[in-house]
Design a protein around this motif. Structure first.
Motif, short mmCIF file in Angstrom:
data_model
loop_
_atom_site.label_atom_id
_atom_site.label_comp_id
_atom_site.label_asym_id
_atom_site.label_seq_id
_atom_site.Cartn_x
_atom_site.Cartn_y
_atom_site.Cartn_z
N GLU A 214 -14.24 14.82 16.79
CA GLU A 214 -13.64 13.66 17.44
C GLU A 214 -12.72 12.94 16.46
N LEU A 215 -11.60 12.46 16.95
CA LEU A 215 -10.63 11.77 16.11
C LEU A 215 -10.75 10.26 16.22
N ASP A 216 -10.65 9.61 15.07
CA ASP A 216 -10.49 8.16 14.99
C ASP A 216 -9.04 7.93 14.60
N VAL A 217 -8.19 7.55 15.57
CA VAL A 217 -6.75 7.54 15.38
C VAL A 217 -6.25 6.17 14.92
N MET A 218 -5.45 6.19 13.88
CA MET A 218 -4.70 5.01 13.44
C MET A 218 -3.24 5.28 13.75
N TYR A 219 -2.62 4.40 14.54
CA TYR A 219 -1.20 4.54 14.85
C TYR A 219 -0.42 3.69 13.84
N ALA A 220 0.45 4.33 13.11
CA ALA A 220 1.15 3.60 12.04
C ALA A 220 2.51 4.21 11.78
N ASP A 221 3.46 3.34 11.46
CA ASP A 221 4.78 3.80 11.04
C ASP A 221 4.65 4.67 9.81
N ILE A 222 5.56 5.60 9.65
CA ILE A 222 5.46 6.56 8.56
C ILE A 222 5.56 5.89 7.19
N ASP A 223 6.24 4.75 7.10
CA ASP A 223 6.26 4.02 5.83
C ASP A 223 4.86 3.61 5.42
N ILE A 224 4.04 3.21 6.40
CA ILE A 224 2.67 2.79 6.11
C ILE A 224 1.84 3.99 5.67
N THR A 225 1.95 5.11 6.38
CA THR A 225 1.15 6.27 6.01
C THR A 225 1.60 6.84 4.66
N ASN A 226 2.90 6.79 4.38
CA ASN A 226 3.36 7.21 3.06
C ASN A 226 2.67 6.40 1.97
N GLY A 227 2.62 5.08 2.17
CA GLY A 227 2.01 4.21 1.17
C GLY A 227 0.52 4.43 1.04
N LEU A 228 -0.18 4.61 2.16
CA LEU A 228 -1.62 4.86 2.11
C LEU A 228 -1.93 6.14 1.34
N ALA A 229 -1.16 7.18 1.61
CA ALA A 229 -1.40 8.46 0.93
C ALA A 229 -1.14 8.34 -0.56
N ALA A 230 -0.04 7.68 -0.92
CA ALA A 230 0.32 7.54 -2.34
C ALA A 230 -0.73 6.73 -3.10
N ALA A 231 -1.34 5.76 -2.41
CA ALA A 231 -2.36 4.92 -3.05
C ALA A 231 -3.74 5.58 -3.05
N GLY A 232 -3.85 6.75 -2.44
CA GLY A 232 -5.13 7.43 -2.35
C GLY A 232 -6.07 6.80 -1.34
N GLU A 233 -5.52 6.00 -0.41
CA GLU A 233 -6.34 5.28 0.55
C GLU A 233 -6.16 5.80 1.97
N GLY A 234 -5.47 6.90 2.14
CA GLY A 234 -5.19 7.41 3.46
C GLY A 234 -6.40 8.07 4.09
N PRO A 235 -6.36 8.27 5.42
CA PRO A 235 -7.43 8.99 6.10
C PRO A 235 -7.42 10.47 5.75
N GLU A 236 -8.35 11.21 6.37
CA GLU A 236 -8.46 12.63 6.01
C GLU A 236 -7.22 13.42 6.39
N VAL A 237 -6.61 13.09 7.51
CA VAL A 237 -5.41 13.78 7.98
C VAL A 237 -4.36 12.73 8.32
N LEU A 238 -3.12 12.98 7.99
CA LEU A 238 -2.09 12.01 8.34
C LEU A 238 -0.71 12.63 8.37
N LYS A 239 0.17 11.94 9.07
CA LYS A 239 1.59 12.28 9.13
C LYS A 239 2.30 11.46 8.07
N LEU A 240 3.13 12.13 7.28
CA LEU A 240 3.96 11.40 6.33
C LEU A 240 5.31 12.08 6.22
N SER A 241 6.19 11.45 5.51
CA SER A 241 7.52 12.03 5.32
C SER A 241 7.45 13.14 4.30
N TYR A 242 8.23 14.20 4.51
CA TYR A 242 8.32 15.24 3.49
C TYR A 242 8.79 14.66 2.16
N ALA A 243 9.56 13.59 2.22
CA ALA A 243 10.04 12.97 0.99
C ALA A 243 8.92 12.35 0.17
#
Length: 275
Positions: free
Chosen positions: A28-57
């Motif tokens: 089952e998915l727990d979905v967070m809807y977020a602009d890609i700028d937000i997911t980029n930042g979460l991933a870079a900070a090591g605080e992102g969820p298990e799976v996420l969409k981000l920019s290739y950049a």
């Protein structure tokens, strides 16, 4: 499983089946809807969820923690960002001018900077980051000289009385012969990445097999987007590369990030980490 993706039609179309329990064996998915700028930042900070969409950049900053999935993302042809201005502008006239961009850690921005390095004598002037929905009104009103736009703005910019200075997708495809890498789906390397990729691909295949099943979900999250625009958005960004990156897809990612590293825009990556 926690996942983050945007409310844009291509993402909600792709993940509808998994988010609604229609992918056999998938958690089952727990979905967070977020602009890609937000997911980029979460991933870079090591605080992102298990799976996420981000920019290739944004990949060069997160590849140590997240693995690129070979499906679910957005690559394509004829779907690149646009450089817009009021009438009469040419690439040469952007030298030293103020240009608005939706993010400085996006594929659109990398393409813009690579294009400008080739095309704008001496380069553009000040880069101003603003939410993408504010860019076209700002160009129309003369607050800035030009704007870099993405998503549905491809279809709506004439409504603002703006003209096309450059289609960066067309420029990239002519220059490289490759598709444009836009949005990536990544998963934490500590997880079963192969299984997650299988669930994502199954969700994509369900979406194609039942194209009307996601309609209500897509429009619910499409921020009052016209249904026909949403349909065009999906047709443009959900394609063969969404099901499987393939050799052309991986080559496109390596070309984008390699050229950007050459320009000092991103850290250089080890291509082996992409697969």
């Amino acid at each position: 499983m926690k996942i983050a993706y945007s409310p844009c039609p291509n993402d909600t179309f792709v993940f509808h089946a998994w988010a609604h329990g229609l992918v056999p064996g998938a958690p089952e998915l727990d979905v967070m809807y977020a602009d890609i700028d937000i997911t980029n930042g979460l991933a870079a900070a090591g605080e992102g969820p298990e799976v996420l969409k981000l920019s290739y950049a944004a990949l060069p900053w997160v590849l140590d923690k997240y693995a690129l999935l070979p499906c679910g993302g957005a690559l394509g042809r004829g779907c690149g960002p646009l450089v817009l201005a009021r009438g009469g502008r040419t690439p040469e006239t952007l030298a030293g001018k103020r240009v608005a961009v939706p993010s400085e850690r996006s594929t659109a921005y990398l393409l813009f900077r690579l294009w400008a390095a080739q095309t704008v004598p001496g380069g553009v002037g000040e880069i101003i980051v603003m939410p993408f929905h504010e860019i076209m009104p700002a160009v129309r009103d003369g607050a800035i000289d030009a704007g870099l736009v993405i998503h549905e703005a491809r279809f709506t910019y004439p409504d603002y009385g703006l003209s096309l200075v450059a289609d960066l997708g067309s420029w990239w495809e002519k220059d490289t012969g490759l598709p444009i890498p836009l949005g990536a789906i990544v998963a934490r390397r500590t997880l079963d990445v192969q299984a997650i990729a299988g669930w994502v691909r199954a969700s994509v295949e369900y979406a194609w097999a039942h194209p009307d099943a996601s309609r209500e979900y897509v429009l619910q999250h499409a921020q009052e987007m016209d249904p026909e625009v949403a349909k065009a958005h999906i047709a443009l960004y959900v394609n063969e590369f969404t099901a499987n990156l393939g050799e052309d897809g991986y080559a496109a990612v390596e070309a984008l990030l390699g050229r950007a590293a050459d320009e000092g825009l991103v850290p250089r990556i080890d291509p082996a980490l992409l697969r």
